[in-house]
Scaffold this motif. Structure first.
Motif, mmCIF file in Angstrom:
data_model
loop_
_atom_site.group_PDB
_atom_site.id
_atom_site.type_symbol
_atom_site.label_atom_id
_atom_site.label_comp_id
_atom_site.label_asym_id
_atom_site.label_seq_id
_atom_site.Cartn_x
_atom_site.Cartn_y
_atom_site.Cartn_z
ATOM 1 N N ASN A 95 0.739 4.051 -2.925
ATOM 2 C CA ASN A 95 0.390 5.415 -2.552
ATOM 3 C C ASN A 95 1.469 6.404 -2.995
ATOM 4 O O ASN A 95 1.170 7.506 -3.465
ATOM 5 C CB ASN A 95 0.191 5.509 -1.043
ATOM 6 C CG ASN A 95 -0.239 6.897 -0.596
ATOM 7 O OD1 ASN A 95 -1.281 7.390 -0.996
ATOM 8 N ND2 ASN A 95 0.576 7.525 0.239
ATOM 9 N N ALA A 102 0.827 -1.207 0.000
ATOM 10 C CA ALA A 102 0.000 0.000 0.000
ATOM 11 C C ALA A 102 0.864 1.260 0.000
ATOM 12 O O ALA A 102 0.530 2.253 -0.656
ATOM 13 C CB ALA A 102 -0.926 -0.006 1.215
ATOM 14 N N ILE A 143 0.656 -7.265 -2.448
ATOM 15 C CA ILE A 143 -0.651 -7.237 -1.788
ATOM 16 C C ILE A 143 -1.410 -8.544 -2.020
ATOM 17 O O ILE A 143 -2.046 -9.082 -1.099
ATOM 18 C CB ILE A 143 -1.473 -6.031 -2.280
ATOM 19 C CG1 ILE A 143 -0.817 -4.733 -1.803
ATOM 20 C CG2 ILE A 143 -2.915 -6.103 -1.782
ATOM 21 C CD1 ILE A 143 -1.544 -3.479 -2.235
#
Length: 235
Positions: free
Chosen positions: A22, A18, A44
């Motif tokens: 991001n 993540a 992920i």
């Protein structure tokens, strides 16, 4: 112990994936190759699968089911291969970031007019990374925006945070961030990828020892509960 480490590794991988996504989303206007997010997506997906197989491995271990342990070993092996693939892809895209950024950043800066979406992206980049221009602040003198304004100044996003009355005027370079954004963005993205690669490598090592422990449990001889009696006297 391995299963506890597996769940912790899944949580850690989720955070790393993540974090990488991001970071890339913040600067995706300067990246041509959208497949650069592929290592993070793999991370992920692996983390989600790890949460699920952790429960499978727990049941198989307590029941000492050879079939369950064999299935668990196969899944761990697949995850290990996926992590190694993500590590290799991370290494490849880490080197590709430099050419990717240099090829797109100048074109984005050329579209700057102070109002459009590209202008918002450029201002955000310069404020976040404390930089100005592509290679240095003098790059703004060759842009259409600089020539159209005619006030011999750069965007206010080039001003240093401590400079309260900064106007962006080139006659006051001490109030400006003089470093170029290309080098800052390259080093920032490469450090993120390097961090992710180290985490992946660490978890891959955990998986390797986990496979060894599963092999030990699978190959362990079952004890019947009976012990042979050795005696030289026959009744």
């Amino acid at each position: 112990l391995f299963l506890i480490a597996l769940q912790a590794a899944a949580a850690g991988l989720s955070y790393v994936g993540a974090y990488v996504i991001n970071t890339y989303k913040s600067y995706d206007n300067f990246l041509q190759d959208k497949y650069a997010l592929l290592p993070a997506v793999i991370i992920i997906c692996v983390a989600v699968v790890m949460f699920i197989i952790g429960l499978i491995g727990c049941c198989a271990t307590f029941r000492e089911s050879r079939v369950g342990l064999g299935l668990f070993l196969a899944i761990i092996l697949i995850i290990f291969i996926a992590e190694v693939s993500a590590f290799v892809l991370g290494f490849v895209y880490r080197e590709k970031v430099k050419t990717d950024v240099q090829g797109t950043m100048r074109s984005v800066f050329e579209k700057y007019d102070g109002k459009n979406s590209e202008s918002t992206v450029v201002d955000y980049l310069q404020e976040q990374l404390h930089c100005c221009g592509v290679k240095n602040y003098s790059d703004w003198t060759t842009t259409q925006w600089f020539n159209s304004t005619g006030n011999n100044s750069v965007p206010l996003s080039c001003c240093q945070q401590k400079a309260k009355n900064c106007t962006g005027h080139l006659d006051q370079p001490q109030e400006l961030n003089t470093r170029g954004c290309a080098q800052e963005l390259e080093s920032g993205l490469q450090s993120v990828i390097s961090y992710a690669m180290l985490v992946i490598l660490g978890f891959a090592i955990v998986k390797f020892f986990g496979m060894l422990s599963v092999c030990v449990l699978t190959c362990k001889k079952e004890e019947s509960g009976y012990q042979p009696l050795y005696s030289g006297v026959f009744a």
